[in-house]
Design an enzyme around this catalytic site. Structure first.
Site, PDB file in Angstrom:
ATOM      1  N   GLY A  31      59.624  37.654  38.847  1.00 28.25           N
ATOM      2  CA  GLY A  31      59.997  39.031  39.165  1.00 28.25           C
ATOM      3  C   GLY A  31      58.867  39.844  39.749  1.00 28.25           C
ATOM      4  CG  LEU A  33      61.252  39.560  43.431  1.00 27.70           C
ATOM      5  CD1 LEU A  33      62.559  39.218  44.134  1.00 27.70           C
ATOM      6  CD2 LEU A  33      60.575  38.292  42.938  1.00 27.70           C
ATOM      7  CG  HIS A  34      54.537  40.161  45.996  1.00 23.02           C
ATOM      8  ND1 HIS A  34      54.461  39.039  46.789  1.00 23.02           N
ATOM      9  CD2 HIS A  34      54.026  39.805  44.789  1.00 23.02           C
ATOM     10  CE1 HIS A  34      53.908  38.061  46.105  1.00 23.02           C
ATOM     11  NE2 HIS A  34      53.645  38.491  44.885  1.00 23.02           N
ATOM     12  N   GLY A  36      55.357  38.262  49.438  1.00 25.49           N
ATOM     13  CA  GLY A  36      55.166  36.813  49.280  1.00 25.49           C
ATOM     14  C   GLY A  36      56.458  36.150  48.809  1.00 25.49           C
ATOM     15  CG  HIS A  37      57.967  36.932  44.924  1.00 22.81           C
ATOM     16  ND1 HIS A  37      57.231  38.019  44.517  1.00 22.81           N
ATOM     17  CD2 HIS A  37      57.667  35.923  44.059  1.00 22.81           C
ATOM     18  CE1 HIS A  37      56.528  37.693  43.453  1.00 22.81           C
ATOM     19  NE2 HIS A  37      56.757  36.431  43.151  1.00 22.81           N
ATOM     20  CD  GLN A 155      53.626  27.781  39.644  1.00 17.01           C
ATOM     21  OE1 GLN A 155      53.451  28.283  38.535  1.00 17.01           O
ATOM     22  NE2 GLN A 155      54.211  28.439  40.610  1.00 17.01           N
ATOM     23  CB  VAL A 178      52.637  36.576  52.059  1.00 11.62           C
ATOM     24  CG1 VAL A 178      52.767  37.887  52.830  1.00 11.62           C
ATOM     25  CG2 VAL A 178      53.705  35.594  52.511  1.00 11.62           C
ATOM     26  CB  SER A 187      48.928  38.693  43.078  1.00 13.03           C
ATOM     27  OG  SER A 187      49.077  38.663  41.672  1.00 13.03           O
TER      28      SER A 187
END
Ligand code: PAF
Length: 284
Positions: A31, A33-34, A36-37, A155, A178, A187
């Site tokens: 969650g 979200l920015h 990048g997501h 990860q 991003v 982040s």
């Protein structure tokens, strides 16, 4: 776009939206979200007929309860970002649904992938928590393709290993990090940086850029590349927790940058622990 909380609702929604033979994509997130997501969701939308975005702050991957408590959350914003980027459904389960009473299965991945770098500072439990929740999400969603950000390079290696070792029928796609216009890797934790911290946080990307420049100029010794990056970070007043030159597929440490390598860095800036990395190819 639907928002669902239970696995039953999720599977029903996927059934409704999936054309015959259609591809299901999963973007797992915690969650807040920015961009990048959003880039991961757009990549999933471009490839898949159904795009599931999971929003779940997974308690089992936090080694620090204060970090878990401080983790930013904003579900209505997440729903808006996911919808705008092309998600079909947001899956936002409760902790008690993901880890119901009696839950006692954990996915352990042994060795250097989980016990070095992030696994050292956060403990290998961190990656056991990630691997367990990712395996669960794969079981709950049944995706054909899952999308992860390169920013969490270790990860990505863990998830690829998990998928191979357990023969999970999911293709793993890694999307580029991003960055803000000045280079800071996006982040969810960046919102906790003060204005001063925000300036200092550039130490990570500037250090990585120095490492890349060093290799471009012909340097192949990992120790020298690390020293160059550390110096630039020190100039920004930031001490790295680690800077390491690694094999991108196994995360084994490299002493020579004589092939594609990841340079990964972590540092505490103000109240926040930040990570970043770049992939360097000495032959390009
Ligand atoms: O990268 C993240 O946000 C999390 O580690 C993930 C993959 C969603 C698992 O909780």
């Amino acid at each position: 776009m639907d928002v669902v909380r239970t696995v039953e609702q999720l599977r029903e929604t996927i059934r409704e939206h999936r054309p015959k033979g259609g591809i299901v994509g999963l973007v797992p997130t915690m969650g807040f979200l920015h961009e990048g997501h959003a880039s991961l969701i757009r990549a999933a939308h471009a490839r898949c007929d159904v795009v599931v975005v999971s929003v779940f702050v997974n308690p089992t991957q936090f080694n620090d309860s204060a970090d878990l408590a401080a983790y930013p959350r904003d579900e209505s914003h997440d729903v808006a970002v996911a919808a705008a980027a092309g998600a079909t459904v947001v899956f936002a389960p409760e902790v008690t649904d993901v880890y119901p009473k009696g839950f006692c299965t954990t996915v352990h991945i042994d060795g250097p992938i989980t016990d070095t770098l992030e696994g050292t500072s956060r403990g290998p439990q961190h990656f056991f928590g990630v691997a367990t929740v990712v395996a669960k999400l794969f079981g709950m969603v049944g995706p054909d393709v899952a999308f992860f950000g390169q920013k969490d390079a270790q990860q990505c290696v863990v998830v690829r290993r998990l998928t191979r070792d357990l023969d999970l029928p999911v293709e793993i796609v890694t999307c580029p990090t991003v960055r803000e216009p000045d280079g800071l890797a996006m982040s969810s934790r960046n919102v906790r940086l003060s204005a001063d911290d925000r300036r200092s946080a550039l130490a990570l990307v500037r250090g990585l850029e120095a490492a890349a420049t060093c290799v471009r100029r012909g340097q192949r010794s990992a120790a020298t590349v690390v020293a160059a990056a550390s110096q630039v970070m020190a100039d920004h007043g930031v001490e790295p927790e680690y800077i390491a030159v690694l094999d991108p597929d196994t995360f084994a440490a490299l002493t020579e940058v004589d092939r594609r390598a990841v340079v990964a860095v972590a540092a505490r800036v103000g109240p926040v622990r930040l990570i970043d990395n770049i992939v360097i190819d000495p032959d390009r």
